[in-house]
Design a protein around this motif. Structure first.
Motif, mmCIF file in Angstrom:
data_model
loop_
_atom_site.group_PDB
_atom_site.id
_atom_site.type_symbol
_atom_site.label_atom_id
_atom_site.label_comp_id
_atom_site.label_asym_id
_atom_site.label_seq_id
_atom_site.Cartn_x
_atom_site.Cartn_y
_atom_site.Cartn_z
ATOM 1 N N GLU B 131 0.712 -1.155 0.077
ATOM 2 C CA GLU B 131 -0.107 -0.011 -0.013
ATOM 3 C C GLU B 131 1.043 1.410 -0.074
ATOM 4 O O GLU B 131 0.496 2.399 -0.593
ATOM 5 N N ALA B 132 2.111 1.178 0.798
ATOM 6 C CA ALA B 132 2.765 2.375 0.814
ATOM 7 C C ALA B 132 3.382 2.614 -0.522
ATOM 8 O O ALA B 132 3.493 3.769 -1.225
ATOM 9 N N THR B 133 3.937 1.482 -1.203
ATOM 10 C CA THR B 133 4.448 1.584 -2.464
ATOM 11 C C THR B 133 3.556 2.116 -3.663
ATOM 12 O O THR B 133 3.999 3.128 -4.422
ATOM 13 N N ARG B 134 2.419 1.555 -3.698
ATOM 14 C CA ARG B 134 1.416 1.816 -4.637
ATOM 15 C C ARG B 134 0.907 3.486 -4.401
ATOM 16 O O ARG B 134 0.838 3.928 -5.369
ATOM 17 N N ASP B 135 0.624 3.879 -3.157
ATOM 18 C CA ASP B 135 0.103 5.108 -2.912
ATOM 19 C C ASP B 135 1.367 6.167 -3.447
ATOM 20 O O ASP B 135 1.069 7.133 -4.009
ATOM 21 N N GLU B 136 2.557 5.670 -3.110
ATOM 22 C CA GLU B 136 3.933 6.592 -3.497
ATOM 23 C C GLU B 136 3.967 6.696 -4.959
ATOM 24 O O GLU B 136 4.091 7.887 -5.697
ATOM 25 N N LEU B 137 3.863 5.458 -5.856
ATOM 26 C CA LEU B 137 3.864 5.481 -7.229
ATOM 27 C C LEU B 137 2.786 6.450 -7.666
ATOM 28 O O LEU B 137 3.045 7.068 -8.871
ATOM 29 N N ILE B 138 1.456 6.082 -7.270
ATOM 30 C CA ILE B 138 0.425 6.737 -7.866
ATOM 31 C C ILE B 138 0.645 8.245 -7.699
ATOM 32 O O ILE B 138 0.195 8.987 -8.624
ATOM 33 N N ASP B 139 1.288 8.815 -6.455
ATOM 34 C CA ASP B 139 1.424 10.310 -6.353
ATOM 35 C C ASP B 139 2.562 10.636 -7.455
ATOM 36 O O ASP B 139 2.366 11.729 -8.134
ATOM 37 N N LEU B 140 3.723 9.822 -7.605
ATOM 38 C CA LEU B 140 4.627 10.177 -8.318
ATOM 39 C C LEU B 140 4.251 10.270 -9.896
ATOM 40 O O LEU B 140 4.491 11.304 -10.790
#
Lengths: 289, 333
Positions: B131-140
């Protein structure tokens, strides 16, 4: 080799991702892919119903023909009354839906569209994906089968007398049939990696399956010399045995023997799939995708 | 990543046109060997971003496919992260990604987030990290507003961003990117380039990139590997590519008095009012520039390599003859 252009990894690289153990990963994978299949198939409810109704035609034709033959023969054929045939073909429908798997014809599409390339760079064997995806599809198949089975049961009252052992065997056997058929059609599909014109071979397989599995006619009605062949081929395990487990009065040892035969075919199918896959994938050229 | 003498040869059936040839092929099929990649050697250090260039059919995609484990090499050896890719070890596959710009690996009928969920299961990522990686990539990638839409409803550019996001959820250490910006508009290309640079900086990932858009390569890669007809043509800094293959330089001169004939100084490429662009041989560039300064007292004078696209065009035009394309400069491997 050194390089002056190398971008050094950042000093504060984030910690590596936490991954779950292999067993938990596989359980999660099966659950997730099955759920995905259910979600996808719900997108096509109408198409699935049409498909299901199309599939009713085949067993209803067999049922009507054999019922007429039974009545003309004094009420039964080979021990099957019209009610016995009704039970056979209503269960037939469920088993038929349960043993729908990834078709060998699909491999050509899978290769051409680059789906196989995508699968090969993932750390899970494509066979697991097929097993998990089509297992999920069964949820939809069973849900759609229930109302159709009720209507057929009203039109063609079945004669069915079962005990607990038969019901338990049936539920194990339909999954056994599903796994065997997945493995064998996976192996058959692999032929696509050797030659692109594989339709004739597939047709030969499906014709043999139609005749020797109990799909066209209950195997009890087949002549003895055909049954000799049946014992050495996997088709009964993928179709006839689960139906017989529920509608024929098989004894306890016969039920166990049927399950053991399924286990043997699963082992054979798995070994074949692994060997053929290893060789086939060396031939994969991934050209254009 | 170490590649030594890597080669891939395809055996393809051949037959002449016509019924006679068709009948003959029933009895005896003839084959021809096509060397898609031959004797390719190079090394790439961890964290490098390398442009992998070549014209269509040069063998770029075949090489990427061998390095990602899709294809068995016919000869030579490749090691990526210490693994032989063709063995497709689970631990190897869990650390790489292959993004092909013209292919979709997301679930077509489902919202993007469901495909991401599938990737979580495939790579066995623990949920909090996922979830942390997904949200970070979605933001980027700025795709927060897209992820609940079915993939089939996304535009090409949106789908590519979602595709890249999905391909990086398992935080791969090596990225093989085959034309990741193909078919995208300039804005979208730029956004994806920015993202890739950011990902490389953040995770120290190794990136091998093929693209026909030189802007992708110039923005991301200091080093390029050029192959042609399956063979290594050049491996070194992008900045030195022109020195190796370009025999001319461009001199731009702004005259104090327009309408002067400068054909005596070099080939006049363009005239725009008082600004004249000349092409001169690389060896004579400084001499010609000195003459121009002395003779004409221009208000401005620049000496430049030709645009990188022109250089690449010249590289690809290099004849494929033994000894004609030996890499020089910063040779690797």
């Amino acid at each position: 080799m050194s390089s002056t252009d190398t971008t050094a990894p950042p000093a504060t690289s984030p910690p590596p991702l936490q991954r779950v153990g292999r067993l938990r990963q596989m359980a999660d994978f099966y659950a997730t892919v099955s759920r995905t299949a259910v979600q996808e198939q719900f997108q096509y409810r109408a198409a699935n119903y049409m498909y299901m109704i199309g599939m009713v035609v085949e067993p209803v034709i067999y049922l009507v023909v054999w019922s007429v033959v039974a009545e003309a023969s004094g009420g039964s054929v080979g021990g099957y009354t019209p009610g016995g045939f009704a039970a056979y073909y209503i269960v037939w429908m469920l088993v038929r839906n349960m043993n729908i798997v990834f078709t060998p014809y699909g491999w050509e599409f899978r290769i051409r569209e680059g789906q196989l390339s995508g699968m090969l760079v993932r750390p899970i064997h494509p066979l697991h994906y097929d097993l998990a995806y089509f297992a999920g599809w069964k949820v939809i198949a069973v849900l759609l089968w229930i109302p159709i089975a009720v209507v057929l049961a009203l039109l063609f009252p079945p004669e069915l007398s079962v005990n607990l052992a038969q019901v338990a065997t049936f539920f194990v056997a339909i999954w056994g049939a599903y796994v065997i058929r997945t493995l064998l059609l996976f192996v058959l599909g692999m032929v696509t990696l050797w030659t692109t014109r594989v339709a004739a071979l597939f047709e030969l397989y499906f014709t043999a399956e139609l005749l020797l599995s109990g799909r066209l006619v209950p195997l009890d009605l087949m002549p003895d010399w055909v049954l000799l062949w049946v014992d050495w081929l996997p088709f009964r395990s993928t179709f006839g045995f689960p139906i017989e487990a529920l509608v024929s009065n098989l004894s306890g040892p016969e039920l166990v023997r049927g399950l053991v035969a399924q286990l043997v075919w699963i082992a054979v199918g798995w070994a074949l799939a692994m060997v053929v896959w290893k060789r086939a994938i060396r031939r994969y050229s991934a050209v254009g995708n | 990543m170490d590649v030594t003498g890597l080669g891939k040869t395809y055996k393809v059936p051949v037959r002449e046109a016509g019924l006679k040839a068709a009948l003959k092929s029933l009895v005896r099929r003839e084959h021809r060997e096509v060397h898609a990649v031959s004797d390719l050697s190079f090394s790439i250090e961890r964290g490098e971003m390398v442009g992998f260039l070549g014209p269509n059919g040069a063998g770029k995609t075949t090489t990427l496919k061998m390095l990602s484990g899709l294809l068995h090499p016919s000869s030579g050896q490749a090691r990526v992260l210490g693994y032989e890719p063709y063995r497709r070890d689970r631990n190897f596959l869990a650390q790489i990604t292959l993004v092909m710009g013209n292919r979709n690996q997301l679930q077509w009928d489902l919202p993007v987030v469901d495909s991401f969920e599938m990737n979580r299961a495939i790579f066995g990522i623990a949920r909090p990290d996922f979830e942390a990686t997904r949200d970070e990539l979605i933001d980027l990638l700025e795709i927060g507003h897209l992820v609940t839409k079915p993939v089939r409803n996304l535009s090409l550019g949106e789908r590519m961003k979602a595709e890249i996001c999905g391909s990086l959820l398992h935080r791969p250490q090596v990225l093989f990117l085959d034309e990741p910006t193909i078919g995208l508009d300039v804005t979208m290309q730029k956004r994806i380039r920015t993202f890739l640079a950011e990902y490389n900086a953040r995770y120290g990932a190794t990136v091998m990139l093929t693209s026909h858009y030189m802007a992708d390569v110039t923005a991301l890669c200091k080093r390029v590997i050029v192959i042609h007809h399956g063979k290594l043509l050049y491996d070194g800094p992008l900045s030195e590519l022109a020195e190796r293959f370009e025999t001319s330089k461009t001199i731009g001169v702004t005259l104090a008095e327009p309408d002067r004939d400068l054909s005596g100084y070099g080939e006049v490429v363009a005239v725009d009012g008082a600004r004249v662009t000349l092409r001169v041989s690389r060896a004579e560039a400084s001499t010609v520039a000195a003459r121009l300064l002395a003779d004409l007292q221009p208000t401005d004078l620049t000496i430049e390599d030709p645009p990188i696209d022109d250089v690449i065009e010249r590289v690809f035009a290099t004849p494929d003859e033994p000894g004609s394309a030996q890499p020089t400069g910063k040779q690797r491997g």
